[in-house]
Every structure is written in structure tokens, then in C-alpha cells.
Design a protein around this motif. Sequence first.
Motif, short mmCIF file in Angstrom:
data_model
loop_
_atom_site.label_atom_id
_atom_site.label_comp_id
_atom_site.label_asym_id
_atom_site.label_seq_id
_atom_site.Cartn_x
_atom_site.Cartn_y
_atom_site.Cartn_z
N ARG A 1 -0.50 11.56 -11.84
CA ARG A 1 -0.15 10.39 -11.04
C ARG A 1 -1.10 9.22 -11.30
O ARG A 1 -2.23 9.41 -11.71
N TYR B 1 4.78 5.23 2.24
CA TYR B 1 5.23 6.63 2.31
C TYR B 1 5.31 7.10 3.77
O TYR B 1 6.31 7.65 4.20
N ASP C 1 11.39 3.31 -6.23
CA ASP C 1 9.95 3.21 -6.38
C ASP C 1 9.48 4.07 -7.55
O ASP C 1 10.07 5.11 -7.83
N PRO C 2 8.42 3.63 -8.24
CA PRO C 2 7.93 4.46 -9.35
C PRO C 2 7.34 5.80 -8.90
O PRO C 2 7.13 6.69 -9.71
N ASP C 3 7.08 5.94 -7.62
CA ASP C 3 6.42 7.15 -7.13
C ASP C 3 7.43 8.14 -6.56
O ASP C 3 8.15 7.82 -5.62
N GLU D 1 0.84 -1.19 0.00
CA GLU D 1 0.00 0.00 0.00
C GLU D 1 0.89 1.26 0.00
O GLU D 1 1.64 1.48 0.94
N PRO D 2 0.83 2.05 -1.06
CA PRO D 2 1.80 3.15 -1.18
C PRO D 2 1.68 4.20 -0.07
O PRO D 2 2.69 4.73 0.39
N ASN D 3 0.46 4.47 0.36
CA ASN D 3 0.31 5.50 1.41
C ASN D 3 1.02 5.09 2.69
O ASN D 3 1.71 5.89 3.33
N SER E 1 7.06 10.73 -4.75
CA SER E 1 6.84 11.09 -3.35
C SER E 1 7.57 10.10 -2.44
O SER E 1 8.21 10.48 -1.46
N ILE E 2 7.46 8.82 -2.79
CA ILE E 2 8.11 7.79 -1.98
C ILE E 2 9.62 7.85 -2.13
O ILE E 2 10.37 7.73 -1.16
N GLN F 1 -1.65 3.64 -8.62
CA GLN F 1 -0.76 2.85 -7.75
C GLN F 1 0.14 3.74 -6.90
O GLN F 1 0.86 3.25 -6.04
N GLN F 2 0.11 5.03 -7.15
CA GLN F 2 0.99 5.90 -6.38
C GLN F 2 0.28 6.41 -5.14
O GLN F 2 -0.94 6.36 -5.05
N CYS F 3 1.05 6.92 -4.22
CA CYS F 3 0.45 7.31 -2.96
C CYS F 3 -0.34 8.60 -3.11
O CYS F 3 -0.27 9.27 -4.14
N SER F 4 -1.08 8.95 -2.10
CA SER F 4 -2.01 10.08 -2.20
C SER F 4 -1.40 11.39 -1.75
O SER F 4 -2.13 12.34 -1.49
N PHE F 5 -0.09 11.42 -1.63
CA PHE F 5 0.55 12.62 -1.10
C PHE F 5 1.58 13.15 -2.09
O PHE F 5 2.37 12.39 -2.63
N VAL F 6 1.54 14.44 -2.28
CA VAL F 6 2.50 15.06 -3.18
C VAL F 6 3.12 16.24 -2.46
O VAL F 6 2.41 17.04 -1.87
#
Lengths: 1016, 143
Positions: free
Chosen positions: B43, A339, A371-373, A334-336, A375-376, B46-51
Motif C-alpha cells: 500500500r 474510510y 478511490d484508489p484504495d 485524509e484517507p483514514n 479499503s475505501i 496516500q492510502q488509509c491505515s486500515f486493511v
Amino acid sequence: MALSGMRGLSVFISDVRNCQNKDQERLRVDKELGNIRSRFKNEKGIIPYEKKKYVWKMLYIYMLGYDVDFGHMEAVSLISAPKYPEKQVGYIVTSCLLNENNDFLRLAINTVRNDIIGRNETFQCLALTMVGNIGGREFAESLAPDVQKLIISSSCRPLVRKKAALCLLRLYRKNPDVVNVDGWADRMAQLLDERDLGVLTSSMSLLVALVSNNHEAYWSSLPKCVKILERLARNQDIPQEYTYYGIPSPWLQVKTMRALQYFPTVEDPNTRRSLFEVLQRILMGTDVVKNVNKNNASHAVLFEALSLVMHLDAEKEMMSQCVALLGKFIAVREPNIRYLGLENMTRMLMVTDVQDIIKRHQAQIITSLKDPDISIRRRALDLLYGICDISNAKDIVEELLQYLSSSDFAMREELSLKAAILAEKFAPDLSWFVDVILQLIDNAGDFISDDIWFRVVQFVTNNEDLQPYAAAKAREYLDKPAIHETMVKVSAYLLGEHGHLLARRPGCSPKEIFNVIHEKLPTVTMPTIPILLSTYAKILMHTQPPDLELQNQIWSIFHKFESCIDVEIQQRAVEYFALSSKGAALADILAEMPKFPERQSALMKKAEDIETDTAEQSAIKLRSKQHVSNALVVTDQRPVNGTAPAVPLTLVKIPSTNSKEDHYPEDHISNGENGTVTEVDPQPPSADLLGDLLGPLAIEGPPVAVQSGHSSLSGLEGISNAVDSAAIVPIEGQINAVQPILNIDERFRTLCLKDSGVLYEDPHMQIGVKAEWRAHQGRLVLFLGNKNTSPLKSVRALILPPSHLRMELSLVPETIPPRAQVQCPLEVVNLRPSRDVAVLDFSYNFGTSLVNIKLRLPAVLNKFLQPLSLSMEEFFSQWRSLSGPPLKLQEVVRGVRPLPLVEMANLFNSNRLMVCPGLDQNPNNLVASTTFYSESTRAMLCLVRIETDPADRTQLRMTVATGDPALTFELKEFIQEQLVDIPAMSSVPAVVPASSPPINPVPLSNNPGAILAGLL
Amino acid sequence: MTIRFVLMVNKQGQTRLAQYYEYLTLEERRALEGEIVRKCLARTEQQCSFVEHRNYKVVYRRYASLFFLVGVDNDENELAILEFIHLLVETMDRHFGNVCELDIMFHLEKAHFMLEEMVMNGCIVETSKSNILTPIQLMEKSS
């Protein structure tokens, strides 16, 4: 009221929606604005309904991003409409369109006040909400008492009181004086007994704001918060409406735990026990569930509980439970959660001693770096940076380097800077540092500032063992087909200086080196060309026996640039050509660059600048934002045998008589034998900056020659943080041909801590100081000594006192005879607390040259302190009675130079702040007391408490309390200056635990730092 | 620990509601909205909800064609805000019955009323749906 209520509005909205493009939309909007404007102009016929409609249209247009610069008056006027619908629109639109300084808003104060104190509770709510959103200072002054009354009124319903609480929060932020701490603290505690969760939710926000400014005053609210938390956690008496997916108001739970984090600790054992029970229940009882909303809500509570546990510095067991949880989180899909796991782990690093447990997760964190994100990735980078130390630096930095080439643009700058800092801070050996920086330049040259490659040059220049290695590396990079210009600069510089060390290696003959560098010349920009020219000159010099062909080639290049439009290039070309025609004499002139003096890393400085403006600030940093962070400034430590583990890299110390001169025998001044000072150290002044890298070649000769070149001055601006030599102010550029011996700044700082010593010295004269201090008065004697066999003429001394000091200097003779010393007493009276510093403007003529210097005088704040030892009772009763700002100020200081506690205690004692051991139970804390004397304050007791963080010695929390607001502030700032910028002489490496007793450290004969520390 | 702004933006990037809790000039708003909308809309699920953006952290959530973006301080509890967005949506659902972009667009004033009952001065003031909706219901009854 809605769509059907305002047909015109709906039509307009759908018109805008149907517009095909931005131009059409603008046309439609302009038409509407014109329409509204003309309707407002002709106000007579307009009915409230129409006004309301137009005002909504204005809001809509404003929301679309168009300027609405009229009609504000109409919006505000709706506030005084008698009917609810109009009034409501008036309030809402006003608070969206206007800012708090709008004049129309002031006109409405009376209406607003009438609504607030009136009996209509819906009107009360509207008015409170608007003031809560945009109320300014004037509102605060005229409305605060009414609003306070509403909050605690028993006849008011919760719907009004919850708004009143947040309204007061706004007014308090606009003007903290509206909340009288003494009166309000009890009320606040009562307010928390409230059962209604809406009122509690908004009261909790109010409490957070109040407590964050002054937690001492709101102690009584602490147990109430714990009760509220218990009630929520046990789900006692929670209405269904406030339960969110089975969880009793997660928002109130979070807010309450946040409020608790503003209290430094929970002292009462019962309260503490109850709180830990609740926290334990949250930590253990939060499971992952299918429903996303429930899962998020329960984890929101869990993460806040984690923060609170960290803050409370719980028992080891609970802490490791937290780390274990976070370790689990950073590995979930879970990405959230991932993070937040990373973010909270980083926070955890800052507050507790768990680095080793967190380091176990290094592999997982590195995975998140890919990670692809983004933010992470950012969180992972921050965390990796945080856990880096000597043991894992190599792995982490190499990981960062590898990642750099594939990372996205947005992160490269930060990534490369962090890699460079870690490489410098934790390098196991210097060649690795050189490798890392060269790789960084190769991979991300655009993001490598000059500071970074300057640093490489400094290390290489000062470490002979490193020179062949660095030159060979530079040579390798030059073979690459396309290299970054920064790489050209650094390799050209390194090969110019040290290329001859490679002469026997294949491909490294002077000619080959020259060719490979010269190939790059057509590709570089103007600022690089001078560096290349210097390199050519150096190559030429090192080519023995001379190679005529090479010489002609280089000469023709010099010749070509002799007419270059750039003055710097032209000058170098002409000078190098002339110099190199001199044959053998060349070698004497173009000698190798001398070693650099030790200096603080410009890199670290840069890091702190970046910190302040990227989004990378975590909660704790943010809370301490008031203080400009210099978290990363680690001043150079003196190395033990080149490099010591875990000590930031250092430049090898320059062989000089430095340490000897630093502590002239104290009787030196009074013995009158100034002739002894003739063993003047001819080393270049330490103000000689890195700028000379870019300046003309160091031509060995008098230091003046190096200093006066215009290019070295311009370089000076670039790296102004290196050595603060602002104390010397040349009157007209070249006139001050006289250079001070040793750093004036350091002499000043030494004298701030002791009462006699040398304030200034140059080849002609010396100024010594001897001082005596009694209460708020002081007597300094200036010893002006002429070292020459001819007289010093036109001697002039002028005192520029700051406003808080009354100073009187006795007459200074115009001439000082040869080899004589005159004494000039200076009387000082301290009028009030201030950190400003008095300046001595001193000038004399020697021969034909006029020398003018401005020197800071060591009549600083700590001279008016008298150490005082207090018993525990005395200390705490005073501590309690001085509650809250402005008498008691607290600040989190970051960027503290890391010192073992014992050394910090020494520092305090030497600044006449008497450390009282044992008063604070916590061994990581330090309390000190002293008395300050000035004419305005008389004798004033000062108390200081320092709370350090054993995990992070670069930050601490400081609380200063005195009976005078100005003194509290000045003393706090003063201490902060001492902690952040400790005089270089006490730079015993931080890793070595100081075993010396607190007050008089035993001087170690072979360690100059310790010898000096002993003199403090 | 406050909410700085609440934005509702559709997937074409058009603003449907904007409420700021600190004063920004029109230019600042336009720039800010442009930047964060671009960031968030790009976005994936699959990415998180924070930027992270400048000094803000943006917590966002997507419902069909509409994005809810909430700008908060860096030390805000992100998940609490994420669920606060959902509470807002559920509250709107209760009032409009399956709320959609058009409801918010054409009932901008109601959306504002609801938000105003929930957030004041950047702080959460009420989380009970029935309490939030009471004033609107009163108003509808009276008209």
C-alpha cells in the motif's frame, strides 16, 4: 540482561540476520535447535542463565516461523525459578509458546497460584499476566477467587490490580460461572470509583465483557461510566502521564463509551443529561488540527461518541448533526477519516431512521467507489448497497455495473452479487432486471453463479410480456465475438424457449438462430451441451413448416452425440432424435416449459452465505454473529398487478386452485364425504425444482415422469432451499409414484397455528387432524380417509415421538374400506420444553404400489402455551426478578422477514403469545406474555420483549425470560424460527400497512393471503 | 473489541516481533503473516491505515523501515489503535532513544516486556509511559 547479558543470543540473531537466503537461515536455525536440544537433554550441567538464553532463542526461532516442538518443559520450569529474571523469562516465553491446553501448563498451576497469592508484587504481576494471556478452564476454577480478591483489595497497589482485572476477564471468558453476578455487580461498580487510570482502563475492559453478556445485572455501573467520561472530557484530575497530545487518555474514553453502548438505554434523566452534555461537547468541540497524532486521537474519541449517540437514539437534532459530520468526513482528503466516515455511515443506516439524509451523499459515495484504495472502495460499496432502495436503485446498480468492468478481481464477486441482489430487490420493471443480469454475465461471467441466471429464466418463463424482449436481448449478445459460457447457456435456453417469438425480425429465423448458437458449441464445456441440445430440439419443433435442411443438420448433431461418453448428453441426443422423427407429434411433447412455482430467491440466500465469510462484517453484525444471518432473505411477496413498487420481484402466480384448497372448509373432515375431494388438482407438485431446467425437457405428461429422471434429482441438490419438502421420504426412489396434493410443509405450518385441518392428501387418501389442548396434555384425532372405490390395504401408522413428548396412538385398522374414514385418537403429554417435532410414519398399499410418507405432527411448542394478559406491575416485577442468563436470554435476530408491527403482533397472538399493548412505551417494541405447561416445569410464566428497528425491519432484538433455562432457550429459538421463516400464507406485501385489527384480521375476499391470515 | 495480534515486520517482510492474543498454530501464523504483510506492504502513503482481511481488520503504521501491524476485531475503534501503535513507539523511543529496527531485533525480550505491560489478553492495560517502563528499569537496576 540485554544484548550484553546474553551474548550467545545476540550472536545467533546476527547470524540469522546475515543469512543470504532462506536455505541458509534454515540450516543455521536447525543447527541451533540441535544445540539447544542436546543441552536440554543433558540437564545436569545447565545453569539457569543458560536455560534462559536457550528459551529466548527458542522464542526467536518460533517467531521466525519454525516449529519448536521441544523445550516447553524447560520454559515452564523457569516459572518456578526463585530469581526475578529467570521467572520473568519463564512466564513470558511460556505464554508465547504454549497454548492453554498444554499439559505442562497444568503442572505449573500451583507455582502460579503461589506467585499470585504471595507478597512479591512483581511476581504477582508476572503470574497474573500469564494467566490473563493463556489461562484455561482449570486456571479459572482454581484461581478465580484469589484474583477477585486482588482486584478489590485495598492493600494492593494499582499495578497489581489492573492486571488482576484483565486476568479475571480471561478466566470469566473461559468459564462464566467464576463470576457470581449477584456478588460481583456491586464490586464492579465500586471498582469504577477508582482514581488510578491504569486500573480504570483494564476494569473498563472487564466491564465491557460482563455487560455484553448481561447488562441488567450491571445497571449500577452505568452512572459510574458517565462520571468517568465526564472526568476525562473535562480533564479533571488527570495525571500528565495519562494525557496523550493534550487529550486525557483517549483509550479510556473510547472504552468507556463502548461500555455504555452495551446498555440498551440510559433511563435516569440526570445521567442521561450529563452524558448528552459530554457527547455534545465532543461532537462540537473536535476540530481538525495539524498534529497527526492529536488529530487521530481526538477523532478516535469523536467516532466512538458518534456510535454512542446512534446507539442512544438521540434526539433528531443531534442525529442530523452526526450525519452532517459524517457527510463532511466522507469528502475529506485524509484517507483514514474518509474510510471511517463511510464505515460509520453504514453503521448509522442499521440503527436509525436517517436513510434519507444519508442518501443525499450518494454522489460522494459513488466517487469513493472509484478511490484508489481498496479499503475505501469496499466501505463505499457496502454503504451504497445499504442506501439502495426503489428510488435510487437504477442509478446505483448502473453505477456498479459500470464500475464492475474496471474493478479489481478481489471485489468482483461481491460487486456482481450485490448488483444482482439490488436489481432483483428493487427493479422498477422486469426488463430492466433482465438487462442488468445479462450485463453482469457479460462483464463478470466468472462470478455469476447458476442461481443468478436461473432466476432470470424463472422470471422470463413466468412473464409472457417479457419473453420476446429477453429473447431479443439474448440474440443480441450472441452476436458478440467472445461471450462467456454462462451467456451461452442463458441465451441458448431463452432462444430455445422463446426464439420463435422473434421469427419475423431480421437475423432471427430458426436457421439463423440455430447457426449462431451452434457456432458456440465447440467452445463450451460438457455441462452446457445438454442445454444446447434441448435448444436445438425446441428450434426444430418451432420451425413450421419444417425446414428439411435444418432438420438434417440438427439430426446429424443428435446422431453425433448418440455415442457421447456423457450419459446425460447421450440420453438427450437419443431421445430428441427419436422424438423429432415423430413429426407433428413433436409439438405436443416438446411444449413450452410450464410456469415455475413461486419460490424464494436463491440469490438472496447466497448473499447471506457470502456475508458470513467475507471481511464485510460491521460491528453490529459481528455482535449479532451468534445468529446465522439471513439478512437478505426476502421471501417473495405476491405482486399487485405484476410488480408493485418497493416489493421484491416475484414470479407471477401460477393459476391454480391453490388458494381454494388451502382452506378446505373445516367441517370437511368430519362430514365423511371424501368423495368430494376428487377435484384433485393435477398441477405438478410444488417440490418441482429449478433442477428441471437442467434435466431433460419437460415432457408433458404425468408429473412422475419429470420427477424420476436422475438429472432432475441431481439438480434438486443444487437448490435445496427452494421448497422444503423433506417431509416426503420416498422409500425406494421410484416406488412413491403418488404425489401429495399441495405442499406438506405448508399444511403442517398451517396446522401449527390452528387446531384442525388437512395434514396430508394425495390422490388416494387424506389425513385430517383435529386437536384439543389442555395445559400440558393434548388429544389429537387423526382422520384417515380413503378417497377411492377400492380399499386401502396394509395401512400402518407409527408415531415417532421426540423425547419430550409421551404419545399414544390408538389402534389403526389395517384396511380402510372404500370411501370410508376412520378416526384414530392420539394422546399427547408434554414432559418438558423442546422444539423437537413428532413424526407420523404412515404407509399403505394401493394396488401394487406401496406409499410411505413421514409427516410432522403439529404437536409443537406453542400448543402448550396459554395466552396470559398481565398488568404493567405484574409484568415488570416478573421481568426484573428474572435477571440474566440462563433464565433471561437476549439475542439480536437478523434476517427477520419484514413485517409491520401489527402483523408481527398477529403472528405472536396466533402462536398463543399474548401481546400486551401499551406495556412498552416505545411504539416500535412489543411485549408478550404467556404460560407454558409441561410435566417438568408445571405452569411457567413466559415473558417476551421484541425491540424492532423501524429503519430496518429485517432485524430486531429479542429478549425471552422464563423461570426455566431450557424453556427460555427453546422458546427463544421457537420465536426466532417463526420470525425468520414465517409461513408463506401470511405474505401480504410488506409495504401495505395492515389496517386489520391485531387479533382477527378481516379477510379480504380477493386476496388469498388475507383470507388465509383470517383463518389463523 | 480486542487486539488479536501485534506484529512488527520490516519492509523485506521479515518478522521482528510477533505477539498473538489468541492461539494460532504455526501454519496459521505463517499464512496469516504472509498474507497481511503482502497486503499492507503493497500500500502507498496516500492510502488509509486500515486493511480488511478475513475476520480481522489490520491497523498499521510505518516507521522508517519497520511496519507495525495490529490485528483487531471488526468493531474495534481503528483510530484508537492507530494511536496506540504510536504510543508503543514513543515508549520504545523513551527507553532506547530513537528506536530502530535493530533495537527491537537485538532486544527482543525488552520489546516483549514493554508490550506485555501495555497489552494483556488483547486489552489495553496501561498507557502511561513511565508505568510501562518501571519494571524494565527495576530489572536493569538489579542486574
